[in-house]
Design an enzyme around this catalytic site. Sequence first.
Site, PDB file in Angstrom:
ATOM      1  N   ALA A  66      66.129  82.100   9.492  1.00 34.26           N
ATOM      2  CA  ALA A  66      65.728  83.349  10.147  1.00 34.26           C
ATOM      3  C   ALA A  66      66.600  83.630  11.368  1.00 34.26           C
ATOM      4  CB  ALA A  66      64.250  83.288  10.548  1.00 34.26           C
ATOM      5  N   ARG A 344      48.953  74.131  -5.039  1.00 29.91           N
ATOM      6  CA  ARG A 344      49.051  73.183  -3.929  1.00 29.91           C
ATOM      7  C   ARG A 344      47.730  73.021  -3.193  1.00 29.91           C
ATOM      8  NH1 ARG A 344      54.915  75.078  -1.316  1.00 29.91           N
ATOM      9  NH2 ARG A 344      56.120  74.372  -3.098  1.00 29.91           N
TER      10      ARG A 344
END
Lengths: 517, 172
Positions: A66, A344
């Site tokens: 980022a 998950r």
Amino acid sequence: MSDEISQESEVTRRSFLKTTGAVAAAAGLAMTGLAATVRQAEAACGEMPKKWDETYDVIIVGTGFAGLSAAIEARHAGAEVLVIEKMRTHGGNSIINGGEMAVAGNKWQKEAGIQDSPELFMKDLLKAGSSLNHPELARTIAEQSGEALDWCQNFVGARFVKLVFHGGHSVKRSVQTDNASGSGLVNPLFTKAKSMGVKFQFTTKMERLITSKEGRVVGLEIRKGYKFPDDRSGKASFVKARKAVVLASGGFSQNVELRQIQDPRIDSRFDSTNHPGATGEATLAACQAGAMDVQMDWIQMGPWTSPDEKGFGHVPQFCERLVGYGPMIDPKSGRRFIQETGNRKVRADAMMALGYPTIIFGDAVNVKRQVLPHTLEKGMANGAIKKFDTIEELAATYGIPLAALKEEIAKWNSYVEKKKDPDFNCKIFPETTPTVAAPFYACRLWPRVHHCMGGLVIDKNAQVKGFNLKPLKGLYAAGEVTGGVHGAVRLGTCAMLDCVVFGRIAGKNAAKEKNWG
Amino acid sequence: MYTTFIPARSAALCTVAALALLVALPAFAAPKRLTAAKPDNCSACHGKDRVLPDGHPKTAKMTLAACLECHSKDSPASLSGKLPLSHRHQLAGVSCVKCHGTTKKQTPVEAAVCEACHEPAKLAEKTAGVKPQNPHTSPHYGTALDCNVCHHQHAKGENFCMQCHTFNFKLP
Ligand SMILES: Cc1cc2nc3c(=O)[nH]c(=O)nc-3n(C[C@H](O)[C@H](O)[C@H](O)COP(=O)(O)OP(=O)(O)OC[C@H]3O[C@@H](n4cnc5c(N)ncnc54)[C@H](O)[C@@H]3O)c2cc1C
């Protein structure tokens, strides 16, 4: 701290400041331990520093996907850019990541005849995220994924080489870097940024955002020569951001205190797959400057890690290739306890409810067919994956009641024959064979903290929102430090995309800001 | 190449002398570095601290090769990890000035200075057989990791990989 003591130190602090001056004191005595007190005093009065040590147009915190994407775009738009990084090396979580990025409608999909679209991608994102995703943000990454990949390849020079599947996506959609690591993108981003004239300062930690009286972010108090994790190390300094600050400081998976505030279950019994610097203090500093946070308690646990190796390790690649091919067992009961191919969260929650490590294993045929030789070799070398000639041996090693285990394996094998699991609805693949052939390979599983879905609130321009529900002027954010894109559960391989898309948006918009002074 | 990590101590040395009073120094941890000190003159930097054990041969004319005769690489007396790299450099004829130049104020060196003698690709080749993983190249950084991340010249080295892996490298 008792009231008396705090009052006393208040007096000392004030008289101290009177004689020396806050800035000089913070800069000159940073290493003496007085710095903390001085900083508090400053933060409390919210004053601007009397003198800025350095000035840039755009200051970016963090050197992951980022931050680097933002740096390149801001520089591309003509801004003078500084990127600070508190660690000694660049890359944060991004450089240890698996290098897999979701891209709807990519060329490998087309070659394989796979139909995909941003709309279908968006549907998958919302489904995984329990529709807690901020739709505008989710749509942004879905729609801009193709362009993001083009940019990474054509402008930055990263190489993506193949298509892989990740659970939760309705089609094969993720592309992988040539070295199967996030470094395959981070390093080209870093090289590019440097070649464009972006300035980098390592071992430099952001301490707090400095805001003007009007509440506009105008710069940062930083600590130079900071030696992670020693908060007393380094020297305080002030950098002015003429246009804007971009926070790309990642998540807080490694901060036990903070994550327990958000999800009290995740105490120190749980390690993290993250780099050690994922401690989130920059998120909190932003909140102190008026930024709003969201969904901070949605913290993703990776159910595929092993307590018998450090970090991310090799077991995830063993476990994930083996689900649907071998059973997962509660060692106390010798019974299966969860849908092995479940997502998950479902799996990690089940393990955390049990409260102790569980076992996954497979027989020679299934393991050889599914697990990469490299994974097996490395996992066995570090002792996390074990090989057994008999089920008896396997049961004895992990203390599993043998009779129950044998019964459970027989049941599993009958489900494999029928390709249907009435107990947990595990996906059983066409090529799955019964678990019968020695040797057997097994490992222990215990979840690790993997990803922070929550973080700072941003709009589709990557501008941070304040607690007054208005954009916080001069502050942008992108990547794991933000919340809302992924909702409740991040779909695998979407973080990388999120970072590139919103990093670029943040960088462009930061460079467009008018100088404040 | 980005700037080298600044060991806390060299930063401390640069700041006001008063600081020394505030920091408790463990023995040998932060001797004042004298550029003119000869290999045998331990007290020039270490003062009255006893550095060598009783009965240690005189080091006056010793070179690194001579040290290694007793302190061989894999012996229990190995100095690997115990002797700061700056000493090894000095004993091998690499003076302070060779790395730091002749500036009055000593500053940390850039990795490029190390690389002028220790070419990263060659280093990686040399350690290709180290188990379980070559320490000089990695999937994360290739051969581009700054030397100083692990090898501090004037302080004990640290195994950076250990943050996430169990690679028990023995660090010079
Ligand atoms: C092992 C692993 C594998 C993964 N695999 C994948 C995958 O294959 N695909 C995918 O999409 N996602 C994957 N993820 C998730 C993804 O890698 C991360 O979400 C992403 O890298 C975050 O990038 P970022 O730029 O937001 O932050 P980071 O890359 O973590 O960078 C943030 C940087 O900011 C620095 N920083 C923090 N606070 C400060 C401060 N106060 N001052 C100065 N600097 C500061 C940090 O040190 C860090 O270097 C994986 C994650 C892990 C841990």
